[in-house]
Design a protein around this motif. Structure first.
Motif, PDB file in Angstrom:
ATOM      1  N   UNK A  94       0.821  -1.204   0.000  1.00  0.00           N
ATOM      2  CA  UNK A  94       0.000   0.000   0.000  1.00  0.00           C
ATOM      3  C   UNK A  94       0.861   1.263   0.000  1.00  0.00           C
ATOM      4  N   UNK A  95       1.995   1.205   0.714  1.00  0.00           N
ATOM      5  CA  UNK A  95       2.890   2.360   0.723  1.00  0.00           C
ATOM      6  C   UNK A  95       3.523   2.561  -0.657  1.00  0.00           C
ATOM      7  N   UNK A  96       3.824   1.481  -1.341  1.00  0.00           N
ATOM      8  CA  UNK A  96       4.319   1.587  -2.713  1.00  0.00           C
ATOM      9  C   UNK A  96       3.276   2.261  -3.608  1.00  0.00           C
ATOM     10  N   UNK A  97       2.012   1.954  -3.368  1.00  0.00           N
ATOM     11  CA  UNK A  97       0.936   2.571  -4.150  1.00  0.00           C
ATOM     12  C   UNK A  97       0.808   4.057  -3.833  1.00  0.00           C
ATOM     13  N   UNK A  98       0.962   4.411  -2.553  1.00  0.00           N
ATOM     14  CA  UNK A  98       0.937   5.825  -2.177  1.00  0.00           C
ATOM     15  C   UNK A  98       2.061   6.573  -2.901  1.00  0.00           C
ATOM     16  N   UNK A  99       3.225   5.946  -2.994  1.00  0.00           N
ATOM     17  CA  UNK A  99       4.353   6.556  -3.718  1.00  0.00           C
ATOM     18  C   UNK A  99       3.974   6.810  -5.172  1.00  0.00           C
ATOM     19  N   UNK A 100       3.258   5.874  -5.790  1.00  0.00           N
ATOM     20  CA  UNK A 100       2.831   6.052  -7.181  1.00  0.00           C
ATOM     21  C   UNK A 100       1.898   7.258  -7.324  1.00  0.00           C
ATOM     22  N   UNK A 101       1.010   7.436  -6.356  1.00  0.00           N
ATOM     23  CA  UNK A 101       0.076   8.558  -6.409  1.00  0.00           C
ATOM     24  C   UNK A 101       0.833   9.881  -6.289  1.00  0.00           C
ATOM     25  N   UNK A 102       1.794   9.945  -5.373  1.00  0.00           N
ATOM     26  CA  UNK A 102       2.594  11.164  -5.210  1.00  0.00           C
ATOM     27  C   UNK A 102       3.439  11.421  -6.456  1.00  0.00           C
ATOM     28  N   UNK A 103       3.954  10.358  -7.049  1.00  0.00           N
ATOM     29  CA  UNK A 103       4.725  10.479  -8.281  1.00  0.00           C
ATOM     30  C   UNK A 103       3.849  11.034  -9.406  1.00  0.00           C
ATOM     31  N   UNK A 104       2.614  10.571  -9.456  1.00  0.00           N
ATOM     32  CA  UNK A 104       1.667  11.053 -10.458  1.00  0.00           C
ATOM     33  C   UNK A 104       1.390  12.540 -10.272  1.00  0.00           C
ATOM     34  N   UNK A 135       1.110  23.401 -14.005  1.00  0.00           N
ATOM     35  CA  UNK A 135       1.730  23.908 -12.781  1.00  0.00           C
ATOM     36  C   UNK A 135       0.754  24.694 -11.910  1.00  0.00           C
ATOM     37  N   UNK A 136      -0.061  25.511 -12.533  1.00  0.00           N
ATOM     38  CA  UNK A 136      -0.979  26.328 -11.751  1.00  0.00           C
ATOM     39  C   UNK A 136      -2.089  25.481 -11.129  1.00  0.00           C
ATOM     40  N   UNK A 137      -2.449  24.400 -11.786  1.00  0.00           N
ATOM     41  CA  UNK A 137      -3.533  23.558 -11.281  1.00  0.00           C
ATOM     42  C   UNK A 137      -3.054  22.516 -10.271  1.00  0.00           C
ATOM     43  N   UNK A 138      -1.778  22.191 -10.303  1.00  0.00           N
ATOM     44  CA  UNK A 138      -1.182  21.251  -9.351  1.00  0.00           C
ATOM     45  C   UNK A 138       0.012  21.945  -8.699  1.00  0.00           C
ATOM     46  N   UNK A 139      -0.251  22.867  -7.760  1.00  0.00           N
ATOM     47  CA  UNK A 139       0.793  23.763  -7.269  1.00  0.00           C
ATOM     48  C   UNK A 139       1.677  23.199  -6.158  1.00  0.00           C
ATOM     49  N   UNK A 140       1.378  21.999  -5.661  1.00  0.00           N
ATOM     50  CA  UNK A 140       2.079  21.492  -4.470  1.00  0.00           C
ATOM     51  C   UNK A 140       3.174  20.488  -4.825  1.00  0.00           C
ATOM     52  N   UNK A 141       3.949  20.811  -5.853  1.00  0.00           N
ATOM     53  CA  UNK A 141       4.988  19.878  -6.300  1.00  0.00           C
ATOM     54  C   UNK A 141       6.028  19.611  -5.209  1.00  0.00           C
ATOM     55  N   UNK A 142       6.477  20.653  -4.537  1.00  0.00           N
ATOM     56  CA  UNK A 142       7.511  20.469  -3.522  1.00  0.00           C
ATOM     57  C   UNK A 142       7.016  19.576  -2.391  1.00  0.00           C
ATOM     58  N   UNK A 143       5.782  19.782  -1.963  1.00  0.00           N
ATOM     59  CA  UNK A 143       5.218  18.944  -0.904  1.00  0.00           C
ATOM     60  C   UNK A 143       5.096  17.496  -1.375  1.00  0.00           C
ATOM     61  N   UNK A 144       4.602  17.296  -2.585  1.00  0.00           N
ATOM     62  CA  UNK A 144       4.468  15.936  -3.110  1.00  0.00           C
ATOM     63  C   UNK A 144       5.831  15.262  -3.240  1.00  0.00           C
ATOM     64  N   UNK A 145       6.827  16.021  -3.689  1.00  0.00           N
ATOM     65  CA  UNK A 145       8.174  15.466  -3.848  1.00  0.00           C
ATOM     66  C   UNK A 145       8.768  15.064  -2.504  1.00  0.00           C
ATOM     67  N   UNK A 146       8.563  15.899  -1.481  1.00  0.00           N
ATOM     68  CA  UNK A 146       9.120  15.577  -0.166  1.00  0.00           C
ATOM     69  C   UNK A 146       8.422  14.364   0.444  1.00  0.00           C
TER      70      UNK A 146
END
Length: 575
Positions: free
Chosen positions: A501-511, A520-531
């Motif tokens: 399940x954690x591997x799947x969460x990683x896939x969602x964050x990667x997406x 970029x304007x519609x998905x503005x939280x890149x830094x948070x998702x990357x961290x």
């Protein structure tokens, strides 16, 4: 060396909309950068707002057959204006073919490396920068650019066919015949505008490459390489698991079997096992490989899937196949000759502690197939992959009565005309996404982006992540990560179910990161998702290092624990 500075050059595309800018700056497979020269349209894609009007008027006035894909070489006028020197470096694994191509790249004033995996792009960027050759790293999920860099290391889908290079390298060129990704290699082969183009891969690709390039005017030279270190197929199977030794790699083809073998080996008390398989995050795969390669590490045996076939430098003494059969998504089948040779060839890396390699099986009945495959040439490739560009689909959609992307794509593929040397890529995964999002109030361009995104629709959590992203985007125009994910609640998994399940969460964050580079304007939280993605990788690694060899408890992760990590209602339905 100049410090690494992330930069985004919008100067040449300021006349376009934000969404179109993102498509130009972060091109997706076959997207926009392929001018419609095949339709008599020689377009400049930085022309600004008149672009759409010119496309529409050209289509209407010329009454062109938009489904005619018989001359894909003519889609790339920049490359056709050059008489490229194409060097085809072919040979088995561990023959030095890529090494020689990269030496040419290093000595060039400008260049690009195109690889099939992020891991390979990372490795080349690191190598060039270490040699004081400034090199950008560009993948679907990363864009790290250095001031003054004239070299790039990219995943093949991100190859820029509008840029001019002195030298270009396309690695694993035999993947031009891959049913899902082959079209990206075809695009790079036909479209990269370089004085020198170096292709590395299996000799089976040579006749097809020569045939495809007959019409381009390129000069082709084939260079054959022999393996640098010996590889010996053993005449006896492994026998007892007590015969497992330091440097061994046991290969199997299911996640469940990987952990079963890991526990069996470690229960003997003599070895600890690193693991590598496809659904592990790339960062985790790299760290697992590093532990295995480290002579001072206790993790001296590797249990892996065919993910070791490319992308990782591994110091393997002996490859041991647990089976020569795999499930390919449709049925259980024997491994092909190229698959067996690619995996077996990872043993005995030149210049490593194990400079000669061995290969065997666990099941003695598999030995005849192993031996015959290693002695056989790979079947010659006959066709290369193709896929219509977004531009073609956009124009074609205006002739259709439906606005559904699934119907538009299916109709186009039904009517597509190809030459004998090409096939249309398998777009089953794309059609799955289209079937889910077609009812949402999205533009064709938005639907296209979601459909080509790196989502695993066979993974419930990953699929639900894409659906929720698309629904929120359609409703609000902006997707904040915290609406579906609570940072700071991820924990080290304690069971294999929790790990999965954690591997799947990683896939969602990667997406999310992938989408943020294109909208970029519609998905503005890149830094948070990357961290948070990086935290996922570390937690997975922690499990593999500390708890991976312990027998997991039979219960599933509690709903309470799951909801703390992924609290959105859309995800709960699929857990």
């Amino acid at each position: 060396m100049a410090s690494s500075i992330l930069r985004r050059n919008l100067a040449s595309v300021r006349g376009l909309s934000r969404s179109t800018q993102s498509l130009l700056l972060f091109p997706s497979p076959g997207l926009l950068a392929d001018p419609l020269a095949c339709l008599g349209l020689n377009l400049d894609f930085t022309c600004g707002v008149n672009y759409g009007r010119r496309l529409a008027s050209s289509c209407t006035s010329a009454k062109l057959d938009l489904t005619d894909l018989t001359r894909p070489h003519s889609w790339y006028p920049n490359a056709r204006r050059k008489k490229r020197k194409v060097y085809v470096h072919v040979g088995p694994t561990n023959s030095g073919k890529t090494y020689h191509a990269l030496k040419q790249l290093e000595s060039s004033a400008s260049g690009v490396y195109c690889g099939p995996l992020r891991l390979l792009a990372w490795e080349v960027a690191k190598r060039l920068n270490k040699a004081n050759i400034l090199c950008d790293l560009i993948t679907g999920q990363e864009r790290e650019e250095l001031d003054g860099a004239h070299h790039k290391a990219v995943t093949v889908e991100m190859a820029d066919v509008m840029c001019e290079y002195q030298c270009a390298v396309i690695d694993e060129i035999q993947m031009i015949g891959c049913k899902t990704r082959g079209f990206s290699f075809t695009r790079a082969l036909l479209g990269i505008s370089a004085d020198e183009l170096h292709l590395c891969g299996d000799p089976a690709a040579v006749p097809l490459i020569e045939e495809i390039l007959k019409v381009t005017g390129d000069i082709i030279k084939v260079q054959h390489y022999e393996r640098l270190s010996p590889l010996t197929p053993l005449n006896v199977p492994l026998g007892s698991f007590s015969n497992i030794d330091r440097g061994d790699c046991i290969v199997t083809f299911s996640r469940q079997e990987i952990y079963k073998l890991k526990r069996k080996i470690e229960s003997g008390g003599n070895h600890l096992c690193s693991v590598v398989y496809g659904s592990l995050p790339p960062e985790t795969r790299t760290r697992q490989a590093t532990m295995f390669n480290d002579e001072s590490s206790e993790f001296d045996v590797l249990v892996a899937s065919d993910a070791i076939g490319m992308g990782l430098n591994l110091n393997i003494s002996r490859i041991i196949f647990s089976t020569l059969k795999k499930f390919d998504g449709v049925s259980i089948r024997d491994l092909t000759v190229p698959e067996i040779k690619q995996i077996a060839g990872r043993a005995g890396r030149y210049g490593s502690k194990f400079s000669s390699g061995e290969v065997t099986c666990i099941d003695p009945e598999d030995l005849p197939l192993l031996h015959s495959s290693l002695q056989s040439p790979s079947p010659v490739l006959e066709r290369a992959g193709l896929f219509p560009t977004y531009d073609l689909l956009l124009l074609y959609s205006r002739l259709q009565s439906t606005t559904g992307f699934q119907s538009i794509l299916e109709n186009f593929l039904e009517q597509a005309k190809l030459s004998p040397h090409y096939f249309i890529a398998d777009c089953e995964a794309m059609l799955k996404v289209a079937g889910v999002i077609d009812e949402l109030p999205l533009t064709l361009q938005d639907k296209y982006l979601f459909c080509i995104s790196p989502v695993d629709m066979d993974d419930d959590i990953s699929a639900q992540g894409l659906i929720q992203f698309a629904e929120t985007f359609a409703k609000k125009g902006i997707v904040r990560l915290k609406e579906i994910f609570t940072p700071g609640t991820l924990q080290v998994p304690k069971t294999q179910n929790a790990l999965k399940e954690l591997e799947s969460v990683h896939k969602v964050l990667d997406l999310y990161v992938w989408l943020s580079f294109r909208m970029e304007e519609s998905f503005p939280d890149r830094e948070l998702a990357s961290s948070q993605r990086a935290i996922c990788s570390l937690l997975i690694e922690e499990f593999l290092e500390r708890l991976g060899w312990q027998k997991p408890r039979p219960r599933k992760l509690s709903a309470h624990s799951l909801m703390k990590s992924i609290p959105a209602s859309g995800f709960r339905e699929h857990l």
